[in-house]
Motif scaffolding. Structure first.
Motif, PDB file in Angstrom:
ATOM      1  N   GLY B 600       0.794  -1.225   0.000  1.00  0.00           N
ATOM      2  CA  GLY B 600       0.000   0.000   0.000  1.00  0.00           C
ATOM      3  C   GLY B 600       0.823   1.270   0.000  1.00  0.00           C
ATOM      4  N   GLY B 601       2.115   1.191  -0.303  1.00  0.00           N
ATOM      5  CA  GLY B 601       2.932   2.403  -0.412  1.00  0.00           C
ATOM      6  C   GLY B 601       3.224   3.058   0.922  1.00  0.00           C
ATOM      7  N   GLY B 602       3.948   4.185   0.836  1.00  0.00           N
ATOM      8  CA  GLY B 602       4.297   4.914   2.048  1.00  0.00           C
ATOM      9  C   GLY B 602       5.540   4.357   2.708  1.00  0.00           C
ATOM     10  N   ILE B 603       5.809   4.825   3.918  1.00  0.00           N
ATOM     11  CA  ILE B 603       7.076   4.500   4.563  1.00  0.00           C
ATOM     12  C   ILE B 603       7.191   3.017   4.911  1.00  0.00           C
ATOM     13  N   GLY B 604       6.058   2.354   5.075  1.00  0.00           N
ATOM     14  CA  GLY B 604       6.062   0.921   5.370  1.00  0.00           C
ATOM     15  C   GLY B 604       6.698   0.128   4.243  1.00  0.00           C
ATOM     16  N   SER B 605       6.442   0.540   2.984  1.00  0.00           N
ATOM     17  CA  SER B 605       6.996  -0.217   1.866  1.00  0.00           C
ATOM     18  C   SER B 605       8.512  -0.077   1.833  1.00  0.00           C
ATOM     19  N   LEU B 606       8.996   1.112   2.239  1.00  0.00           N
ATOM     20  CA  LEU B 606      10.439   1.320   2.290  1.00  0.00           C
ATOM     21  C   LEU B 606      11.086   0.347   3.288  1.00  0.00           C
ATOM     22  N   LEU B 607      10.451   0.247   4.485  1.00  0.00           N
ATOM     23  CA  LEU B 607      10.984  -0.634   5.523  1.00  0.00           C
ATOM     24  C   LEU B 607      10.919  -2.090   5.088  1.00  0.00           C
ATOM     25  N   TYR B 608       9.746  -2.475   4.570  1.00  0.00           N
ATOM     26  CA  TYR B 608       9.472  -3.887   4.333  1.00  0.00           C
ATOM     27  C   TYR B 608      10.151  -4.386   3.068  1.00  0.00           C
ATOM     28  N   ASN B 609      10.215  -3.548   2.012  1.00  0.00           N
ATOM     29  CA  ASN B 609      10.765  -4.007   0.745  1.00  0.00           C
ATOM     30  C   ASN B 609      12.216  -3.606   0.543  1.00  0.00           C
ATOM     31  N   ASN B 610      12.625  -2.445   1.049  1.00  0.00           N
ATOM     32  CA  ASN B 610      13.965  -1.960   0.711  1.00  0.00           C
ATOM     33  C   ASN B 610      14.990  -2.113   1.826  1.00  0.00           C
TER      34      ASN B 610
END
Lengths: 252, 646
Positions: B600-610
């Motif tokens: 769903g985008g946002g800062i969570g995707s940065l943490l979880y994917n990157n």
């Protein structure tokens, strides 16, 4: 014998609540403390058992320096000094009996009392005290289900559990219906006469002072302005204590 | 004065003793200026004039500037205009940027509507029942995964040893399903966090720490600690904890417990601070020591409110337990991730329905118990109460409780030894986590994603709130009248609110990425859906709480129902609606920090994917620190704003 010497209390915000107050209380006296709201009566009573730390001055009780006592000795002194409060200060959700037994904590082994254990002797004493105050049938009800007058009697029973030699009563009847004032003060008088407990009681109404006190002191803006017999408070004295606008009022 | 405002927006107003107005205008101008400058690089609201590329939003800023000068002029003339134009212009800038940054693509809602129908079809046909060979409906295999199955299993060892049965005998036993495991996770986390939060809360209460030497330091350390831990969502804790004890139910319990300790610790300590000081004074005066005073004057006062908060937390923990498995493993969250990986949408749908049922039941039980605790049991009988150990009923509950505890303990795979044997990477994580990575590329990415998160939350609150308003009127008992038709509508909408809000936003993301594809837009829509359920309930309750006298008076003048609502209801509900919306935005920012875990985008995707998968713990630390700061600021600002409103 209680001696208060040059007691001064300045609160951290700069308010001077007591200013160089000195007086003595002999054993067996019923001493009334009078004065306007904010004149320092509550502070004075709380300095005596150090619920409030005095800024300077000494309090000598039976040759013990209360103001210099370390924590454990202070607890020993406190358990001999009962206290009764304007707002009763009962634990509302606890039963009447538990509230009364709390008066015994200073005598008991801390680890036992943490488990809510009180000896059968303590329990018997609590019930006897309650009976004397006419509350025998209320021992197991919750404290907040009682009326104001009944709650104050629980407060007295709690103080009696300490087997006190001195009782500090901070406006014990100010939160009660005037008609109940006499019933509470009569219990204090009875304590004073039958058990020879010294009583230090702050009061609002002058006629209560005349009726119950053996001696009176008056505070005004933290200073002691009168010391003597209740009947010595004439109109001039009255104006000096309470200010020029004050009028005498009587209750019942 | 108008000139002063021309130089610095708001300065004129400030000089004219309109301090609040001047300050707000300056703040609004700074926000506009900052946002537009920041968004220039992101090609937001682009406008090319000749060779110069800039943002057309500067025109709006110009309008705002003119308005502010005009407003200052008005004040010098003794007129005070309304601030609505200024608010509108500021909001316009914010929403335009939010819209573009969150990548809102309305066209996709239409062009990919076929996908929406497909997934909706799957959702109303959850994989729970199937026809067997003879055409009867029976629970499907998936039903067993979720709710549990009856299987033959060997008898417990102890019965064999006691020679009651022979070894190897099989008896039918219950094999717990994923939703049961989820309930167990929630229960264990609530139990552990309550036990641990109690001592912490005492050290975080001003009135207690004032009595111990060095208490002020302890107080501030504890409060800061609680605020930081609380700002980090359970799922983010999950990412950290799996490096400690490995993937599985135990990790889920720990993640839930950590977050829950902080949340409870804060509530508990506030409760401790608000207790009546009178009894403490009285018990101290009897000569009791500190522990006796706490036992007799403090504990009796705090047990009921603590129990109430624990029950509330149990409700929240069961909800969180439904999603924590998505990262930590265990529970139905793990099952959902597996289903989504296999694109098994009917299984996913079955899980959603199961969650809705369980959460609604838990919510109901928790609310009922809290009500009865609040009411209290006033015992007025003179008889001495019987000690609990003579009551059969009490023993019945004790036995049930102990059995449930043991069962849940086993089900949640608690392995205390694992706590002391963390993987080597865990220490690396701890070390890296606090040495933040402040490289420009990392900070700009983190800030950009954080802005997206904040904007997602803002848009979701707006969208969910706007849609919820008409529904909330239909779900208010006092407005709906007593006809059978309106009662049916009332119950239908209330049920809709309850089902929708029982499912965490992150679980809805799958629906929307199927519809509009991955990204902040899907996350925003998922947040809006949960918002709709949560805020709809709050809105309709605040409508039900209005003063009916006014409504009655206006109806008595012969007004129609519509007129009565406009004049009798609206003025009363605007303040609570605004207040709840701010509150919801606060909650949505927290939820938005994790919607990225599900695409769903946002800062969570940065943490979880990157960051986490590649061991970039220093960058993760930066992102988490920013989350903590933003959440803390929002939390503070929203409570201050709401205090002002009510």
């Amino acid at each position: 014998m209680l001696r208060v010497e040059h007691l001064t209390k300045i609160y951290p915000n700069g308010t001077t609540a007591l200013r160089d107050v000195s007086f003595e209380v002999n054993d067996g006296e019923f001493l009334a403390v009078i004065g306007l709201s904010g004149s320092g009566k509550s502070t004075l009573l709380r300095c005596i058992n150090r619920l409030i730390e005095p800024t300077s001055g000494r309090i000598i009780w039976n040759d013990l320096d209360v103001t210099a006592a370390p924590a454990s000795e202070l607890r020993n002194i406190r358990r001999q000094i009962g206290m009764i409060f304007q707002q009763f200060n009962l634990v509302k959700r606890s039963s009447v009996l538990t509230n009364v037994l709390a008066g015994r904590l200073g005598y008991n082994n801390p680890s036992q009392s943490l488990l809510n254990y009180f000896s059968p002797a303590d329990q018997k004493l609590a019930l006897e005290n309650l009976e004397q105050l006419g509350l025998a049938d209320k021992a197991h009800v919750r404290a907040d289900s009682l009326s104001g007058g009944q709650q104050q009697r629980v407060g007295i029973a709690r103080a009696l559990m300490q087997d006190p030699k001195l009782v500090l009563a901070d406006e014990p009847v100010a939160s009660l219906d005037p008609v109940l004032a006499h019933s509470i003060l009569k219990y204090l008088e009875q304590m004073n006469k039958e058990r020879k407990i010294t009583v230090l009681c702050s009061l609002h109404f002058l006629d209560l002072v005349h009726r119950y006190a053996t001696r009176a002191i008056a505070l005004k803006e933290g200073q002691l302005v009168f010391q003597g017999l209740p009947k010595e408070i004439d109109d001039a004295q009255f104006k000096a204590i309470y200010g020029q606008e004050a009028e005498r009022v009587t209750i019942i | 004065m108008a000139f002063l405002s021309f130089v610095i927006p708001g300065a004129g107003q400030f000089y004219l003793k309109e301090r609040g107005r001047g300050g707000s205008i300056l703040a609004a101008a700074l926000v506009q200026f900052g946002l537009i400058s920041w968004s220039l690089n992101l090609k937001v609201a682009q406008w090319t004039v000749g060779r110069l590329t800039t943002s057309w939003l500067w025109i709006v800023v110009g309008l705002f500037w003119i308005w502010n000068v005009y407003d200052a002029y008005n004040i010098t003339q003794g007129k005070s205009g309304s601030g609505l134009i200024g608010i509108f212009l500021t909001a316009f800038v914010i929403y335009v940027i939010a819209w573009q940054v969150t990548d809102i693509r309305l066209d996709r809602l239409v062009t990919r509507f076929g996908n929406a129908l497909k997934i909706l079809n799957d959702i109303i046909h959850p994989d729970l029942f199937a026809r067997d060979a003879s055409g009867h409906w029976i629970p499907s295999e998936n039903f067993g995964y979720i709710f549990g199955t009856i299987q033959s299993q060997p008898v417990p060892d102890i019965l064999v040893r006691l020679k009651l049965v022979s070894a190897g005998t099989l008896i039918p036993g219950y094999q717990a399903g994923k939703i049961v495991e989820t309930i167990a996770l929630g229960l264990m986390a609530t139990l552990f966090s309550t036990i641990l939060a109690v001592p912490i809360s005492f050290l975080a209460a001003r009135n207690i720490t004032a009595r111990i030497p060095g208490g002020v330091v302890i107080y501030y350390v504890m409060r800061t600690f609680l605020n930081i831990v609380r700002a980090i969502d359970t799922l983010i804790w999950g990412l950290i904890v799996i490096l400690w004890v490995g993937l599985g139910s135990f990790a889920a319990v720990i993640a839930l417990t950590i977050h829950s300790i902080a949340a409870l610790g804060k509530l508990f300590s506030e409760e401790v601070e608000h207790i009546d000081a009178g009894p403490i004074e009285a018990v101290t005066a009897t000569g009791a020591n500190l522990f006796q005073t706490i036992r007799y004057a403090v504990i009796p006062q705090i047990v009921p409110p603590f129990l109430g908060y624990t029950l509330l937390r149990w409700d929240i923990n069961v909800r969180s337990a439904t999603i924590v498995g998505m990262v930590a493993g265990g529970g139905i969250g793990f099952f959902i991730i597996e289903s989504l990986r296999l694109s098994a949408y009917t299984q996913y749908a079955a899980a959603l329905w199961a969650i809705a049922v369980v959460v609604i039941i838990v919510d109901y039980i928790s609310a009922k118990w809290r009500e009865s605790i609040e009411a209290g049991v006033v015992q007025t009988s003179a008889a001495k109460p019987r000690p609990f150990y003579t009551s059969l009923r009490a023993w019945f509950f004790i036995v049930i409780g102990v059995a449930a505890f043991i069962y849940c303990w086993n089900l949640s795979g608690i392995d205390l030894k694992a706590l002391f044997e963390p993987a080597p990477t865990f220490w690396q994580l701890i070390r890296s986590f606090v040495s933040f990575n402040l490289d420009p590329e990392v900070t700009s990415a983190v800030i950009a994603q954080m802005m997206i998160t904040i904007f997602q939350a803002l848009l979701a609150t707006t969208l969910g709130g706007l849609v919820a308003i008409p529904f909330s009127f239909l779900a208010a008992h006092n407005l709906m009248g007593r006809s059978r038709f309106s009662l049916v509508i009332y119950y239908l909408i209330r049920t809709l609110f309850n089902i929708v809000r029982s499912i965490e936003a992150i679980l809805y993301v799958a629906i929307f990425f199927y519809w509009v594809s991955f990204g902040p837009f899907a996350g925003m829509l998922a947040l809006s859906l949960t918002t709709f359920g949560l805020i709809g309930k709050l809105f309709s309750e605040s409508i039900e709480n209005i003063d009916s006298g006014l409504l009655e008076a206006i109806t008595a003048t012969g007004a129609t129902r519509f007129q009565a609502i406009v004049y009798g209801v609206l003025p009363q509900i605007v303040p609570p609606f605004v207040s709840y919306s701010i509150y919801q935005w606060d909650i949505n920012i927290r939820m938005a920090t994790i919607v990225g875990f599900a695409g769903g985008g946002g800062i969570g995707s940065l943490l979880y994917n990157n960051y986490f998968p590649f061991g970039e713990y220093r960058s993760a630390g930066t992102a988490v620190a920013l989350i903590v700061i933003v959440v803390a600021i929002m939390d503070f600002a929203s409570s201050k704003l709401r205090e002002k409103l009510i």
